[in-house]
Write an enzyme that holds these catalytic residues in place. Sequence first.
Site, PDB file in Angstrom:
ATOM      1  N   HIS A  38       1.721  -2.899  21.865  1.00 39.19           N
ATOM      2  CA  HIS A  38       2.164  -4.258  21.561  1.00 39.19           C
ATOM      3  C   HIS A  38       3.234  -4.233  20.473  1.00 39.19           C
ATOM      4  CE1 HIS A  38      -1.099  -6.592  23.687  1.00 39.19           C
ATOM      5  NE2 HIS A  38      -1.486  -5.332  23.825  1.00 39.19           N
ATOM      6  N   ASP A  66       1.109 -12.820  19.457  1.00 39.54           N
ATOM      7  CA  ASP A  66       0.561 -12.025  20.548  1.00 39.54           C
ATOM      8  C   ASP A  66      -0.762 -12.612  21.041  1.00 39.54           C
ATOM      9  OD1 ASP A  66       0.269  -9.908  22.330  1.00 39.54           O
ATOM     10  OD2 ASP A  66       0.559  -8.360  20.820  1.00 39.54           O
TER      11      ASP A  66
END
Length: 187
Positions: free
Chosen positions: A20, A122
């Site tokens: 990520h 996120d």
Amino acid sequence: MEKEQPKFSILMFPWLAYSHVFPFLGLAKRLSKRSFHIYFCSSAINLDSIRNNMGTDLHIATASIDLIELQVPSLPELPSQFHTTKNLPPNLLPILLQVFQMSSSSFSEILNALKPDLLIYDFFQPWAAKLALSQGIPSVYFATSGAAPFSFFYHLYTMGPPLLSLIKKYIFWIMKKLIYVLPSNQK
């Protein structure tokens, strides 16, 4: 002489996994080349990795990308070297998720201090968007995965346990078929 306009500032806040962090970093580099000022927020161990990874790019990006350390609480069962998913034993993942959630007050302080024009967050921290909204900061979700896994997990979320049972049956059916078609020396 004209006064220089302040740059549009963006606070980027990925989940603590490298899978990520690095897509977020790629986006940060591209946005910084378009005259956006980027604040990149993560744990200390991830920021160290970013500094090491950027290497020669660091002097170019430093002017428009600021690395901001998120204060992630340390617990006896989760020392700071595990404030990332790299080398994290699988049994510690739930604890990492827990301490990440516990860092919301640190993140709120960061938001308040930086006052960015936009938050890019996120999947694992929807609370970040709520904190930003409470301070009048708009936010957008950045998906680091493709549409297929995202839609699968959304469907799993909406359909719940019956879908899990169906998936297990399908996987076992496929495995049975594979075992049946394999030559006898590969069984």
